[in-house]
Design a protein around this motif. Sequence first.
Motif, short mmCIF file in Angstrom:
data_model
loop_
_atom_site.label_atom_id
_atom_site.label_comp_id
_atom_site.label_asym_id
_atom_site.label_seq_id
_atom_site.Cartn_x
_atom_site.Cartn_y
_atom_site.Cartn_z
N PRO A 145 31.78 35.33 -2.60
CA PRO A 145 31.83 34.20 -1.67
C PRO A 145 31.14 34.56 -0.35
O PRO A 145 31.36 35.63 0.21
N LEU A 146 30.29 33.64 0.14
CA LEU A 146 29.59 33.85 1.40
C LEU A 146 29.67 32.58 2.23
O LEU A 146 29.86 31.48 1.69
N ASP A 160 30.08 29.76 -3.27
CA ASP A 160 30.13 30.81 -4.28
C ASP A 160 28.70 31.15 -4.64
O ASP A 160 27.93 30.29 -5.08
N VAL A 161 28.29 32.41 -4.46
CA VAL A 161 26.91 32.82 -4.60
C VAL A 161 26.79 33.82 -5.75
O VAL A 161 27.61 34.75 -5.86
N THR A 162 25.79 33.61 -6.60
CA THR A 162 25.46 34.55 -7.68
C THR A 162 24.06 35.08 -7.43
O THR A 162 23.12 34.30 -7.24
N ILE A 163 23.91 36.42 -7.41
CA ILE A 163 22.63 37.07 -7.14
C ILE A 163 22.21 37.80 -8.39
O ILE A 163 22.96 38.61 -8.95
N SER A 164 20.97 37.52 -8.86
CA SER A 164 20.43 38.15 -10.07
C SER A 164 19.04 38.67 -9.76
O SER A 164 18.31 38.08 -8.96
N PRO A 165 18.63 39.79 -10.40
CA PRO A 165 17.31 40.35 -10.12
C PRO A 165 16.25 39.82 -11.09
O PRO A 165 16.53 39.47 -12.23
N LEU A 166 15.01 39.73 -10.62
CA LEU A 166 13.83 39.53 -11.45
C LEU A 166 13.01 40.81 -11.33
O LEU A 166 12.39 41.07 -10.29
N ARG A 201 36.21 21.93 -1.81
CA ARG A 201 37.20 22.39 -2.79
C ARG A 201 38.20 23.36 -2.18
O ARG A 201 39.40 23.29 -2.46
N ARG A 202 37.73 24.25 -1.35
CA ARG A 202 38.66 25.19 -0.71
C ARG A 202 39.64 24.46 0.20
O ARG A 202 40.82 24.80 0.27
N GLN A 203 39.15 23.43 0.92
CA GLN A 203 40.05 22.66 1.76
C GLN A 203 41.09 21.92 0.92
O GLN A 203 42.26 21.85 1.27
N MET A 204 40.64 21.36 -0.19
CA MET A 204 41.57 20.64 -1.07
C MET A 204 42.58 21.58 -1.71
O MET A 204 43.75 21.24 -1.88
N GLU A 205 42.15 22.79 -2.09
CA GLU A 205 43.07 23.75 -2.68
C GLU A 205 44.17 24.13 -1.69
O GLU A 205 45.33 24.27 -2.08
N ALA A 206 43.79 24.25 -0.44
CA ALA A 206 44.80 24.58 0.56
C ALA A 206 45.82 23.45 0.71
O ALA A 206 47.03 23.69 0.83
N ALA A 207 45.31 22.20 0.71
CA ALA A 207 46.22 21.06 0.83
C ALA A 207 47.08 20.89 -0.41
O ALA A 207 48.27 20.57 -0.34
N LEU A 208 46.48 21.12 -1.57
CA LEU A 208 47.23 20.93 -2.81
C LEU A 208 48.32 21.98 -2.99
O LEU A 208 49.37 21.69 -3.55
N SER A 209 48.07 23.20 -2.54
CA SER A 209 49.08 24.24 -2.69
C SER A 209 50.36 23.90 -1.94
O SER A 209 51.45 24.31 -2.34
N GLU A 210 50.23 23.12 -0.84
CA GLU A 210 51.42 22.77 -0.06
C GLU A 210 52.27 21.70 -0.75
O GLU A 210 53.49 21.66 -0.61
#
Length: 887
Positions: free
Chosen positions: A438-439, A452-458, A478-487
Amino acid sequence: MDSSTTADRIGQQADGRADREFPSGRAEAPPLPSGRRWPLLLAILLGSLAIGTAAALAYRISLDELAQKAARQVEAIARLKARGVMTWMEERRQDAELLGRSPLLVRFLAGHAGTAPPPGVEALAQALEAVREVRHFRGLRVVSPTGATLLAVGGRFEDSADTRAAFHDAFATRRTALINLHRQADGSIHFGYAAPVAVPGGTGVAGLLQLDFDPETFLFPYLREWPLPTRTGEALLWHYTAMDRVLLNRPTSATTDAFGQRLPLNERGQASTTHAMVLPDYRGVRALGARAEISGTPWSVAAKLDTAEAFAGIGTLVGVTVLMAATVWAALLGGVAVLWQRQRLAVAMAEIRRGEALVAAEARFRATFEQAAVGMANLGPDGAWLRVNGKLCAILGRGQAELAGGRIQDVTHPDDLRACEGCMRAIAAGARDGCSLPLRYLRPDGGIVVADVTISPLRGSGGAPASFVFVIVDVTARRQMEAALSESRASLAELNRRLEERVLQEVAAREAAQERARHAQHMQALGQVAGGVAHEFNNILQAVSGALALILRHPADTARVRHWADLTETATRRGSIVTSRLLAFARRAPFRVERIEVAPMLRGLGEILAHTLGGRVKVRIEAAPDLPALATDRAELETALVNLATNGRDAMAEGGTLTIAAIGVEAGAEPPEAAATPPRSGRFIRISVSDEGSGMDAATLAQATEPFFTTKPPGQGSGLGLSMAKGFAEQNGGALTLRSAPGEGSTVALWLPAAEAVAEARLAGAGAAPGPAVPVRPGRILLVDDEAMLRDTLAAGLADSGFSVLTACGGPEALALLDQGEAVDALITDFSMPAMDGATLARQARALRPGLRTVILTGHIDIDAAAVETVLRKPARVEEIVAALGP
């Protein structure tokens, strides 16, 4: 590094493989020996070439004919299946629109706006349940404009994405919308229609009527049927998504449910063009396929046939070709030339495939990169931007020109720089093949994007990464919603538990009420028939008991005893006819087309109605014996006529004559008394039911055939009799006409097409069974019946006919006698017996004595007679049983 560099590298690798496989670039033919023998060798070579050319030409022509035949078969079946599904879906759509216009449903939705319960909710629920059982729907429900369920009958409804989309279309267009095939949470597959319901005088749609169907009852079984003998032929249902085709039914070779699976078809772009395709479920087996669109739906049908089956005759063709080539010994030299040409062809095909692969790879790469729903970027080893797609620019809030010349470190959150650069260094050093983390990134407006970042080489030719591929997915919301939903998760879980308990209680109460209503309707119908049947059997028993008493009183008077015995037998046959008519009318079976002689059917139905409609109603049957036959379902036809006769009786409060008449007519000119004509010209049988009741005025006549419309008091009629009779007639290619006027009674006519010559031949062929071999008359019979009186009487009759009879009182005793080695040539058994029925006894007896001739006696209308050769209905005379045993 751009896509052209990647394509060049792939091309270089392909060139390397080609050089390794073909070092000289092509295969050289072996040199011919020199000397004076060259003219002979040349003649042999030319002769072999001529024979090989002729054989190849014959092989190619035969192969083309075989391929065209298989292609036509696949294309024809694809169109056939598409038309069948389209016709069935159109009928279901018409059902939805017809039910959506029913007065009972309109009144229900019109009264739902009030605070009190809407009027007619119980009647509507009963009517919808009746329609569901008759039309074999999985469920029906009424939905308000807000999407709330007002009334549901049968099935389990969930508001899936496909259901919500169909509701939206139905409300927006005020037209019936298709609910696409979808899977619910319980794993079941559903589809149906959403029909808008408009209240008269209103400005919009008052609600929707949803019809829910089970594709396993018709759609999927119909697609699995292949009209020709086949091992691999089948039809697949699928529809387009944005990029792929999605499979909607399971192939026969699949081991798991394939609903929603992508279907990688290689088609040529035309609707009915035959093409080769490979399905994952067939593990790379090649197949011929053709598709046809289903009008009115987003679906298509793809019919496929494995090439191994389509070209089953290729082995014989190859054998003939090899035999022709083997007649000349010089074919060996021709084989060298064939190998040389094949090698050249392989090289050419490899070059063609390599070029096609490069073009396809380039196209896929560009489409994937530019149209991807996630952010994608190609970065240099130092993090400089080489290429970005539009989605990434939208995530970062920056244009491509703004990012050009910069680095990814410029937009990365300072606290995440170390993690990003550490990952790139690890990949460059070869310690890792790629990483996901995550960045956070900085936007020009001051906002922070969580991704969410995926780094692959060429990697380049030396193994070091020439560039990096970044895939960035924005997960800020989504992260904001996950925080609200957990409550709120705990409170929602408790609320769901309470709602589930309440729903289960309500469903159990509703199912119990529906079961009580069905039982009451069954008892009411049974009571209407029981009185007439009891009266008829009392007359039969009176005649039998009186004749037997006279026989016992005058046993020595042979002539009178024979006369009274004949009367007893006549009364017994009359009782047998009554029971067979009642059993045939009471049976419950799927829609089955059979040949029906109209006059005998109406006379038999008249006997039942004469005892059912009451003494004040006289039933008159008018049908010429030479009427053409019908081809329809007997039970459906009799049910429609009984409903019409019951309506006629209810219209004659003081009694009268109910006339059922049948005549042959030639449709094409509108009959003067008909309110509607049959849908096409041709030969029809018109069966009319006329009463002498009060009749109907014009307003009532206009609504008489609408579903749920009735003039009877509440609780005495569902309003479905005429509408179901009309649907039956139209389903058979005919029509229903209605003529009535106040004080003149009513006449309802069913126009049903006569069985044509082709249909009659098809019905006769479908119903004909291969004639059994001529049996030899058995000498000793094993008779099994749990009723001692019947067993002794039948044993005496068989013995009187010259047979040796061995008796048993049940199945276990009969099997014990057979196991002990008793010599038996035939088995006669009753069907309904305690401990073991007749069909089970017949199967086990034939296992002990293969080839044992078996006759079963029964009073039931339908039994499982797969293990017996002959079935006789009780009461059966000894002469009939002897005839069934053989000459």
